[in-house]
Structure formats: structure tokens, C-alpha cells
Design a protein around this motif. Structure first.
Motif, PDB file in Angstrom:
ATOM      1  N   ALA A  37      31.560 -33.157  56.981  1.00  0.00           N
ATOM      2  CA  ALA A  37      30.415 -32.276  56.736  1.00  0.00           C
ATOM      3  C   ALA A  37      29.356 -33.161  55.443  1.00  0.00           C
ATOM      4  CB  ALA A  37      30.304 -31.130  56.123  1.00  0.00           C
ATOM      5  N   ARG A  38      29.834 -33.730  54.918  1.00  0.00           N
ATOM      6  CA  ARG A  38      28.890 -35.457  53.573  1.00  0.00           C
ATOM      7  C   ARG A  38      28.876 -35.795  54.391  1.00  0.00           C
ATOM      8  NH1 ARG A  38      32.193 -35.894  48.880  1.00  0.00           N
ATOM      9  NH2 ARG A  38      33.581 -35.206  50.220  1.00  0.00           N
ATOM     10  N   ALA A  39      29.095 -36.296  54.817  1.00  0.00           N
ATOM     11  CA  ALA A  39      28.239 -37.372  55.226  1.00  0.00           C
ATOM     12  C   ALA A  39      27.615 -37.234  56.350  1.00  0.00           C
ATOM     13  CB  ALA A  39      29.579 -38.470  56.598  1.00  0.00           C
ATOM     14  N   ASP A  40      27.692 -36.141  57.479  1.00  0.00           N
ATOM     15  CA  ASP A  40      26.298 -35.042  58.549  1.00  0.00           C
ATOM     16  C   ASP A  40      25.241 -35.247  57.425  1.00  0.00           C
ATOM     17  OD1 ASP A  40      25.889 -34.784  61.228  1.00  0.00           O
ATOM     18  OD2 ASP A  40      25.452 -33.074  60.343  1.00  0.00           O
ATOM     19  N   LYS A  41      25.545 -34.659  56.092  1.00  0.00           N
ATOM     20  CA  LYS A  41      23.814 -34.570  55.643  1.00  0.00           C
ATOM     21  C   LYS A  41      23.881 -35.563  55.481  1.00  0.00           C
ATOM     22  CE  LYS A  41      23.347 -31.320  51.776  1.00  0.00           C
ATOM     23  NZ  LYS A  41      23.684 -30.914  50.325  1.00  0.00           N
ATOM     24  N   SER A  42      24.612 -36.533  54.374  1.00  0.00           N
ATOM     25  CA  SER A  42      23.787 -37.484  53.505  1.00  0.00           C
ATOM     26  C   SER A  42      23.150 -38.385  55.332  1.00  0.00           C
ATOM     27  CB  SER A  42      25.213 -38.678  53.065  1.00  0.00           C
ATOM     28  OG  SER A  42      25.774 -38.103  52.271  1.00  0.00           O
ATOM     29  N   ALA A  43      23.947 -37.814  56.431  1.00  0.00           N
ATOM     30  CA  ALA A  43      22.573 -39.520  57.419  1.00  0.00           C
ATOM     31  C   ALA A  43      21.603 -38.207  57.697  1.00  0.00           C
ATOM     32  CB  ALA A  43      23.420 -39.330  58.485  1.00  0.00           C
ATOM     33  N   ARG A  44      21.445 -37.626  57.570  1.00  0.00           N
ATOM     34  CA  ARG A  44      20.396 -36.085  57.703  1.00  0.00           C
ATOM     35  C   ARG A  44      19.244 -36.257  57.277  1.00  0.00           C
ATOM     36  NH1 ARG A  44      24.117 -31.882  58.411  1.00  0.00           N
ATOM     37  NH2 ARG A  44      22.491 -30.626  57.397  1.00  0.00           N
ATOM     38  N   THR A  45      19.626 -36.608  55.486  1.00  0.00           N
ATOM     39  CA  THR A  45      18.697 -36.225  54.570  1.00  0.00           C
ATOM     40  C   THR A  45      17.953 -38.088  54.831  1.00  0.00           C
ATOM     41  OG1 THR A  45      19.970 -35.527  53.403  1.00  0.00           O
ATOM     42  CG2 THR A  45      18.851 -36.817  52.430  1.00  0.00           C
ATOM     43  N   ARG A  46      18.958 -39.157  54.861  1.00  0.00           N
ATOM     44  CA  ARG A  46      18.262 -40.154  55.424  1.00  0.00           C
ATOM     45  C   ARG A  46      17.480 -40.443  55.883  1.00  0.00           C
ATOM     46  NH1 ARG A  46      22.930 -43.018  56.239  1.00  0.00           N
ATOM     47  NH2 ARG A  46      23.827 -42.422  53.920  1.00  0.00           N
ATOM     48  N   ALA A  47      17.864 -39.393  57.582  1.00  0.00           N
ATOM     49  CA  ALA A  47      17.146 -39.523  58.024  1.00  0.00           C
ATOM     50  C   ALA A  47      15.183 -38.609  58.290  1.00  0.00           C
ATOM     51  CB  ALA A  47      17.483 -39.335  59.606  1.00  0.00           C
ATOM     52  N   ALA A  48      15.569 -37.924  57.321  1.00  0.00           N
ATOM     53  CA  ALA A  48      14.507 -37.063  56.793  1.00  0.00           C
ATOM     54  C   ALA A  48      13.323 -38.342  56.100  1.00  0.00           C
ATOM     55  CB  ALA A  48      15.184 -35.834  56.205  1.00  0.00           C
ATOM     56  N   PHE A  49      14.107 -38.586  55.059  1.00  0.00           N
ATOM     57  CA  PHE A  49      13.502 -39.685  54.075  1.00  0.00           C
ATOM     58  C   PHE A  49      12.868 -40.825  54.577  1.00  0.00           C
ATOM     59  CE2 PHE A  49      13.271 -43.179  51.194  1.00  0.00           C
ATOM     60  CZ  PHE A  49      12.627 -42.949  50.076  1.00  0.00           C
ATOM     61  N   ASP A  50      13.756 -40.972  56.062  1.00  0.00           N
ATOM     62  CA  ASP A  50      12.910 -42.351  56.177  1.00  0.00           C
ATOM     63  C   ASP A  50      11.543 -42.010  57.149  1.00  0.00           C
ATOM     64  OD1 ASP A  50      14.766 -43.936  55.488  1.00  0.00           O
ATOM     65  OD2 ASP A  50      16.225 -44.055  57.619  1.00  0.00           O
ATOM     66  N   ARG A  51      11.563 -40.762  57.541  1.00  0.00           N
ATOM     67  CA  ARG A  51      10.864 -40.473  58.596  1.00  0.00           C
ATOM     68  C   ARG A  51       9.421 -39.711  57.642  1.00  0.00           C
ATOM     69  NH1 ARG A  51      14.162 -36.811  60.594  1.00  0.00           N
ATOM     70  NH2 ARG A  51      13.418 -35.744  59.848  1.00  0.00           N
ATOM     71  N   ILE A  52       9.771 -39.543  56.171  1.00  0.00           N
ATOM     72  CA  ILE A  52       8.403 -39.203  56.103  1.00  0.00           C
ATOM     73  C   ILE A  52       8.168 -40.099  54.756  1.00  0.00           C
ATOM     74  CG2 ILE A  52       7.852 -38.253  53.419  1.00  0.00           C
ATOM     75  CD1 ILE A  52      10.286 -35.949  54.081  1.00  0.00           C
ATOM     76  N   ARG A  53       9.050 -41.303  54.354  1.00  0.00           N
ATOM     77  CA  ARG A  53       8.583 -42.558  54.568  1.00  0.00           C
ATOM     78  C   ARG A  53       7.537 -42.819  55.215  1.00  0.00           C
ATOM     79  NH1 ARG A  53      12.836 -47.100  52.172  1.00  0.00           N
ATOM     80  NH2 ARG A  53      12.825 -46.670  54.722  1.00  0.00           N
ATOM     81  N   ALA A  54       7.684 -43.428  56.657  1.00  0.00           N
ATOM     82  CA  ALA A  54       6.990 -43.831  57.696  1.00  0.00           C
ATOM     83  C   ALA A  54       5.376 -43.096  57.796  1.00  0.00           C
ATOM     84  CB  ALA A  54       8.068 -44.356  58.691  1.00  0.00           C
TER      85      ALA A  54
END
Length: 65
Positions: A37-54
Motif C-alpha cells: 500500500a505504501r509503495a502504491d501510494k508513493s507511485a501515485r504521489t510521484r505521478a501526480a507530482f510529475d503531472r503538476i510539474r509538467a
């Protein structure tokens, strides 16, 4: 399935199982579920950050100046 642990981790697992009133197998399953669950949350957080940064790259560049 066989799980091979060194003596330290086996004692730790045994203590956690006793403290939680669960079997060693249940404690391992709980730990695996929580880690996944932690790994999945980290991956979702990273993806959201990448979308916002782009999306906001220009704004972020201006703010950095």
C-alpha cells in the motif's frame, strides 16, 4: 512456502506476533499488505507530482527566479 529469517528477525517476528495476538504468518501478511500500500501510494504521489510539474513548468520557472 518457507520463509527463512535470521535469528534476529525471527525473534522480532515472534515478539510482534505475540504482541498482536496473531500468528507469524498473519504478521507477515499484514506487513506485506502495508508495504504494498505504501509503495502504491508513493507511485501515485510521484505521478501526480510529475503531472503538476509538467503542467505548470512555466509558472514554476518564473517562481524560481
Amino acid at each position: 512456502m518457507t520463509l527463512r529469517l535470521d535469528e534476529h528477525h525471527d525473534r522480532l517476528l515472534e515478539a510482534l506476533a505475540a504482541k498482536l495476538g496473531r500468528s507469524k504468518t498473519e504478521v507477515v501478511e499484514i506487513a506485506l499488505d502495508e508495504l504494498a500500500a505504501r509503495a502504491d501510494k508513493s507511485a501515485r504521489t510521484r505521478a501526480a507530482f510529475d503531472r503538476i510539474r509538467a503542467r505548470d513548468a512555466e509558472l514554476l520557472d518564473r517562481l524560481a527566479q
